[in-house]
Scaffold this motif. Structure first.
Motif, short mmCIF file in Angstrom:
data_model
loop_
_atom_site.label_atom_id
_atom_site.label_comp_id
_atom_site.label_asym_id
_atom_site.label_seq_id
_atom_site.Cartn_x
_atom_site.Cartn_y
_atom_site.Cartn_z
N ARG A 1 0.86 -1.18 0.00
CA ARG A 1 0.00 0.00 0.00
C ARG A 1 0.90 1.24 0.00
NH1 ARG A 1 -5.30 1.15 1.82
NH2 ARG A 1 -5.76 3.27 1.13
N HIS A 2 0.48 2.27 -0.73
CA HIS A 2 1.29 3.47 -0.88
C HIS A 2 0.64 4.64 -0.13
CE1 HIS A 2 3.68 1.45 -4.01
NE2 HIS A 2 2.52 0.97 -4.43
N PHE A 3 1.51 5.47 0.46
CA PHE A 3 1.07 6.63 1.22
C PHE A 3 1.91 7.83 0.81
CE2 PHE A 3 0.29 2.86 3.71
CZ PHE A 3 -1.01 3.03 4.18
N ILE A 4 1.27 9.01 0.83
CA ILE A 4 1.95 10.25 0.45
C ILE A 4 1.71 11.29 1.54
CG2 ILE A 4 2.12 12.10 -1.25
CD1 ILE A 4 1.25 10.18 -3.37
N TYR A 5 2.78 11.97 1.94
CA TYR A 5 2.70 13.02 2.96
C TYR A 5 3.47 14.25 2.46
CZ TYR A 5 1.10 9.25 5.98
OH TYR A 5 0.39 8.20 6.50
N PHE A 6 2.95 15.40 2.85
CA PHE A 6 3.56 16.67 2.48
C PHE A 6 4.05 17.35 3.75
CE2 PHE A 6 3.24 21.26 1.81
CZ PHE A 6 4.03 21.40 0.68
N LEU A 7 5.32 17.72 3.76
CA LEU A 7 5.91 18.38 4.92
C LEU A 7 6.43 19.75 4.50
CD1 LEU A 7 6.88 15.10 5.10
CD2 LEU A 7 7.61 15.93 7.33
N GLU A 8 6.28 20.70 5.41
CA GLU A 8 6.77 22.05 5.14
C GLU A 8 7.30 22.68 6.42
OE1 GLU A 8 3.40 23.93 3.46
OE2 GLU A 8 2.38 24.24 5.37
N SER A 9 8.21 23.61 6.23
CA SER A 9 8.85 24.31 7.34
C SER A 9 8.90 25.80 7.02
CB SER A 9 10.26 23.76 7.58
OG SER A 9 10.92 24.50 8.59
N TYR A 10 8.64 26.61 8.02
CA TYR A 10 8.67 28.07 7.87
C TYR A 10 9.95 28.67 8.44
CZ TYR A 10 3.77 27.61 6.62
OH TYR A 10 2.59 27.27 5.99
N GLU A 11 10.86 27.79 8.84
CA GLU A 11 12.12 28.29 9.39
C GLU A 11 13.16 28.37 8.27
OE1 GLU A 11 13.35 25.86 12.60
OE2 GLU A 11 11.53 26.19 13.80
N PRO A 12 13.90 29.45 8.21
CA PRO A 12 14.91 29.58 7.14
C PRO A 12 15.96 28.50 7.19
CG PRO A 12 14.48 31.70 8.18
CD PRO A 12 13.80 30.68 9.03
N LYS A 13 16.38 28.11 8.39
CA LYS A 13 17.39 27.08 8.54
C LYS A 13 16.76 25.83 9.15
CE LYS A 13 21.23 30.34 9.09
NZ LYS A 13 22.37 30.77 9.95
N ALA A 14 15.97 25.16 8.36
CA ALA A 14 15.30 23.95 8.83
C ALA A 14 16.30 22.79 8.86
CB ALA A 14 14.12 23.60 7.92
N SER A 15 16.03 21.84 9.75
CA SER A 15 16.93 20.71 9.91
C SER A 15 16.84 19.78 8.69
CB SER A 15 16.57 19.92 11.18
OG SER A 15 15.24 19.42 11.09
N ALA A 16 17.92 19.02 8.50
CA ALA A 16 17.92 18.05 7.39
C ALA A 16 16.96 16.90 7.67
CB ALA A 16 19.33 17.52 7.17
N GLU A 17 16.74 16.56 8.93
CA GLU A 17 15.78 15.52 9.30
C GLU A 17 14.37 16.10 9.29
OE1 GLU A 17 16.77 13.75 12.98
OE2 GLU A 17 18.71 12.96 12.30
N VAL A 18 13.49 15.47 8.52
CA VAL A 18 12.12 15.97 8.40
C VAL A 18 11.14 15.20 9.29
CG1 VAL A 18 12.52 16.80 6.07
CG2 VAL A 18 11.64 14.48 6.41
N GLY A 19 11.47 13.98 9.67
CA GLY A 19 10.57 13.22 10.54
C GLY A 19 10.85 11.73 10.45
N GLN A 20 10.00 10.96 11.14
CA GLN A 20 10.11 9.51 11.17
C GLN A 20 8.76 8.89 10.84
OE1 GLN A 20 12.11 9.55 15.30
NE2 GLN A 20 12.90 7.68 14.38
N ILE A 21 8.79 7.79 10.08
CA ILE A 21 7.57 7.05 9.75
C ILE A 21 7.23 6.11 10.89
CG2 ILE A 21 6.50 5.43 8.15
CD1 ILE A 21 8.21 6.55 5.96
N GLU A 22 6.00 6.18 11.36
CA GLU A 22 5.51 5.31 12.44
C GLU A 22 4.40 4.42 11.88
OE1 GLU A 22 3.63 5.65 16.95
OE2 GLU A 22 3.26 7.22 15.47
N LEU A 23 4.50 3.13 12.18
CA LEU A 23 3.49 2.16 11.75
C LEU A 23 2.98 1.39 12.95
CD1 LEU A 23 6.06 1.83 9.41
CD2 LEU A 23 4.09 0.86 8.24
N ILE A 24 1.68 1.22 13.03
CA ILE A 24 1.04 0.36 14.04
C ILE A 24 0.22 -0.67 13.28
CG2 ILE A 24 -0.60 0.23 15.95
CD1 ILE A 24 0.23 2.99 16.78
#
Length: 348
Positions: free
Chosen positions: A305-328
């Protein structure tokens, strides 16, 4: 020569068993033959002709349904206890039952038990009563323990149990037992990050300020087990400074915890009994839970199964890590499991 002759006989015995749910009892299904297809050497009593096949009315009869399922498909209404250690999947709650017994006619003193889990990278303590040992184990006494641990590392895992005690004659003794088992991964997750988000303009949150950085995460979740799995939740835990927009139509990204069966039964009651404010809240929770069950993602073995997520940041110097995928996820009989994948990193 007896190979056990040189082994030291200890005053205590240790038994370790895995606690797991039972499985469905499967029997060999009854093969239905056409009368003309039965070999001549086969007696008439060993074949079932078309005249004895169940009709539609008989299959719809609830009293005959169990018998038909058992004879035609090999599925019985019974459950059987596991007779082996079984398969342990990454993210499961590993539970073991440990029993200490004194089969000797003498007392045993200062008994302590230490349980550890060894993986390829670390030792994890699971249980220890070294600071508060059992003062005296009388003959025939038994001490039981239940230890649980969320399995977070795949590959070979070794359960180490160490028992230390003092015999009736004052001699201190100890022994260790090791139990090796393999931890398999139930799901394979393939992810891809992209900075293009032109296709998701309708899903973006309207903000007076334009985001400084934006990332699209595409995740493919595949069931690599031999049994079906139910996906309860697929979500991205954003890193600091990032927000997530769910672009999936299903509600698997919203997790609703299970409820007690009695509450669900009360919600289905159409009687004229008065309901308090707490009962109204329970019924609303049951309604949400039922809607959640309708949106569970069912994955057959080998399906994805395929999933799509959109992430955005309003900080000029955002971190290289955007998040972690969690599955239950849950197995056939409801055994839960949780996977938290390594952090997703974008190109800076």
């Amino acid at each position: 020569m007896n190979p056990d002759a040189n082994k030291e006989q200890h005053s205590l015995t240790l038994k370790v068993m895995r606690l797991s749910k039972p499985s469905f009892q499967i029997v060999s299904p009854l093969v239905l033959w056409e009368k003309d297809d039965v070999p001549s050497t086969t007696t008439a009593t060993t074949a079932t002709t078309t005249s004895t096949l169940p009709t539609v009315e008989e299959m719809n009869n609830r009293g005959n349904r169990s018998k038909i399922m058992e004879e035609g498909y090999g599925v019985t209404p019974f459950l059987q206890l596991p007779n082996s250690f079984g398969i342990i999947y990454l993210g499961e709650n590993f539970r073991i039952y440990i029993s200490l017994n004194n089969p000797t006619p003498h007392d045993v003193f200062s008994t302590s038990l230490k349980v550890e889990l060894q993986t390829t990278t670390q030792w994890t303590p699971l249980f220890s009563n070294v600071t508060t040992p059992i003062e005296k184990c009388v003959p025939g006494s038994t001490y039981d323990y239940v230890v649980s641990h969320d399995v977070k590392e795949g590959g070979v895992n070794i359960l180490a149990c160490t028992v230390t005690y003092t015999r009736h004659d004052g001699v201190s003794k100890f022994f260790r037992k090791f139990f090796k088992f393999q931890v398999m991964s139930p799901l394979t997750v393939t992810s891809r990050l992209s900075s293009s988000f032109s296709l998701f303009g309708k899903s973006r949150i309207q903000q007076p300020q334009q985001p400084q950085h934006s990332v699209v995460v595409e995740a493919s979740v595949e069931n690599v087990t031999q049994s079906p799995l139910y996906i309860e939740k697929v979500a991205i835990i954003p890193a600091n400074g990032w927000t997530v927009i769910n672009n999936n139509e299903d509600s698997t990204s919203t997790y609703v915890p299970p409820i007690h069966h009695s509450i669900a039964a009360d919600a289905d009651d159409d009687g004229d009994r008065s309901s308090s404010s707490s009962n109204i809240g329970d019924k609303e929770r049951v309604k949400r839970y039922k809607n959640h069950l309708m949106n569970l993602v069912y994955l057959k073995p080998g399906s994805a199964r395929h999933f799509i997520y959109f992430l955005e940041s309003y900080e000029p110097k955002a971190s290289a890590e955007v998040g972690q995928i969690e599955l239950i996820w849950r197995a056939t009989l409801g055994e839960p499991g949780r996977l938290l994948l390594p952090p997703l990193k974008r190109k800076v």
